[in-house]
Every structure is written in structure tokens, then in C-alpha cells.
Design an enzyme around this catalytic site. Sequence first.
Site, short mmCIF file in Angstrom:
data_model
loop_
_atom_site.label_atom_id
_atom_site.label_comp_id
_atom_site.label_asym_id
_atom_site.label_seq_id
_atom_site.Cartn_x
_atom_site.Cartn_y
_atom_site.Cartn_z
N PRO A 9 -20.93 6.07 29.91
CA PRO A 9 -20.50 5.68 31.26
C PRO A 9 -19.98 6.92 31.98
CG PRO A 9 -18.85 5.02 29.64
CD PRO A 9 -20.01 5.58 28.86
N CYS A 67 -10.74 8.37 30.04
CA CYS A 67 -10.91 9.11 31.30
C CYS A 67 -9.77 10.12 31.47
CB CYS A 67 -10.93 8.15 32.48
SG CYS A 67 -11.12 9.01 34.07
N ASN A 124 -19.22 11.17 20.48
CA ASN A 124 -19.49 11.56 21.86
C ASN A 124 -18.93 12.96 22.10
OD1 ASN A 124 -18.07 10.69 25.04
ND2 ASN A 124 -20.17 11.30 24.69
N ARG A 147 -23.59 14.33 29.59
CA ARG A 147 -24.17 15.37 30.45
C ARG A 147 -25.58 15.76 30.05
NH1 ARG A 147 -19.57 19.78 30.12
NH2 ARG A 147 -19.25 18.77 28.11
#
Length: 352
Positions: free
Chosen positions: A30, A112, A213, A238
Site C-alpha cells: 500500500p 507509516c 518488506n 518502490r
Amino acid sequence: MMGNSSHAQPALAPIRLGSVTIETPVILAPMSGVTDLPFRRLARELGAGLVVSEMIASWAILRENQATLRMATLDGSPSSIQLAGCDPEAMAEAAKMSAARGADMIDINFGCPVKKVAVGQMAGSALMKDEITAARILEKVARAVDVPVTMKMRMGWDHNSLNAPRLAKIAEEAGIRMLTVHGRTRQMFYTGIADWDFIAEVKAATRLPIIANGDITDEDDAVQALRRSGADGVMIGRGAYGRPWAPAHVGHFLTTGERLPEPDLEMQKAIVLRHYHAMLSHFGENAGMRLARKHLAWYSRGLRGSAEFRTTAMKLGTVPEVLDLIDRFYDPLIAAGERRGNTRALALAEAA
């Protein structure tokens, strides 16, 4: 570089989360402003194992903000909606609304790093500093819905508080079904190198499936990340900029041992046009043109004349002008038989 031998890589098996099965656990991350509905649909249709919505604020879901509901539009099955917030009740209600709208999975954002979220709203990675509130959110959301609830986090707030293994145990006890771990702290943002070895500590702390990740852009990265972390799957962020086929290619390699070539430029141009028209349709012409500019820039990376193409694409004000530019950029390259090489270094250099 790794060879094409299937026994040179870790095994990749489906992940079963109750009512949902992720057949090939190579997941599109996401990413705010990137993994909108057109991009998710494209990545899924090209073969991504799972795609996750952009991070969505729980309060915006509850207010039924129209822009937010558009962000939460589903893209197929299985579908996963990622929610962010710091209030357990609001997160639970937002999860209920998302499940009622058809989401097959709910993902909770504890990762985040952006100041507006992590400092201004005390959400995202800030929740890793408050394990009591984190536990309440996890429990409330897991109990609120019948669909599997997953969580994405970092190693910790900083290197003095690498508490992801402890949070993994808390998550398991709360009823969370799968964890994604980005191998950086919040304070690292997207700098430095992702620590895949640390993810192994999280894997050892829980029985839950773990997704690795951070800095996974191609097949070789995925193999090394799986080996070093012991994870059950990988998430690509990315590395999918301008390469929506990247998760599918990595998944294919991990399951078959066969390394697929990058699509030829004729196919890449077709994907660019398909993506561009989908953005115009989803967002409207003006917003779609503006939001598509970064994607056009990413698609052109590594190709002759790409700098001039990007500069011109940023200035054009009508759809016919952009479509003409795409033709004038790609067609001579296609006629010359050019190919775009592996864009791993360029992907890692991008500032997220």
C-alpha cells in the site's frame, strides 16, 4: 545474481487466512498516492498475488468522505483495505464499514512514518511506541469483523526501541492473522538499507505468517529477503514504480524458478496507455492527467530520451497532447528494437 534453478530459492507456499487464501504471497505494498484503484487493478491483472489499498484514515471512512470512499473502491478478490488511526472504536467501526462494502481483508497500519500521520495524528508508526493502545486497536478491530485482519509495521520507532517482535506476540494474541514487517525503523523513513535479518527475529516470536518488506525490487532481492528473514512471502513497494508487472514476475520466479524478461517496449507502451486511460476514467480528466504524470515519469526511466519526455509530460495540458507525446516517445524506440533493462538501482534511488 541468482541462476534460474528452482532449487536455488526458498519455497513459496499459499498463505491461508481463514476465508481468504493468498495463492502467491508476493504482495503489492500500500503506497499513498500510488496504489490507487487503476494501479491496483493493473497490477492484479498482470498477476500480483495480492494488492492492498492506499492507507485510508478511519475517521474519513466514518464520515463517508466521497474521496475516501473512492480510495476504498475494491479491485477484485481477495481485496484488502488498509486503515490508519489511533482510536480503537473508530478503527473498529471503519473496519466494519469496509467489510460491509465487500473487503475480504482489513490491514492495520502501524508503519507509516510520515510526520502528519505519525506525529500529528499519533497513528501509523507512532502506535509502535504505545503498545497498550496498539493492543486495544488490534483487539477491537479483530473482534469487529469476520474477515481476516492483518497488520503492517516497522522494526520499531528507532533503533533504541526495536519492539516489533513483542508487538508480533501482542498481535497474535489479539487475533491478527498475518504481519508485514518493513525492515526499517520509523526514524529511518526510507533511507539506509532494510534489515531483512531483523525480520527473522519477528518470525521467531510468533506463529503468524510473516511478509518481508523493504528494498525488495526484483527476483534476487526476494530470494535473499526470504532466506535471511525466513518470511512466508514478500511485499514490493518502490520496485513496482513504473513496473506494475514486478510482483507477478517475482511470484512467477519464486514458484517456478523461471525468470521472465521485462515486457518489450510495445507491451510496455500498451500498459502505459491502459493505465493512463484508466486514471482519466477513475479520477476525471483534469485530476487524472495531473496524477498520471508521476507514473509516466516512472514508466520512462532507463529509456533513451526519458529526461526530455518527463519534462514535457509535466507541462502538457490536454489529453491529446499527452497521447501524442507517448507515441512520439515510444514508437521510435520500439522501431529500433530497444529494451529497458532492469531498473532496480533506479527504483532504490527514488524518494518515496
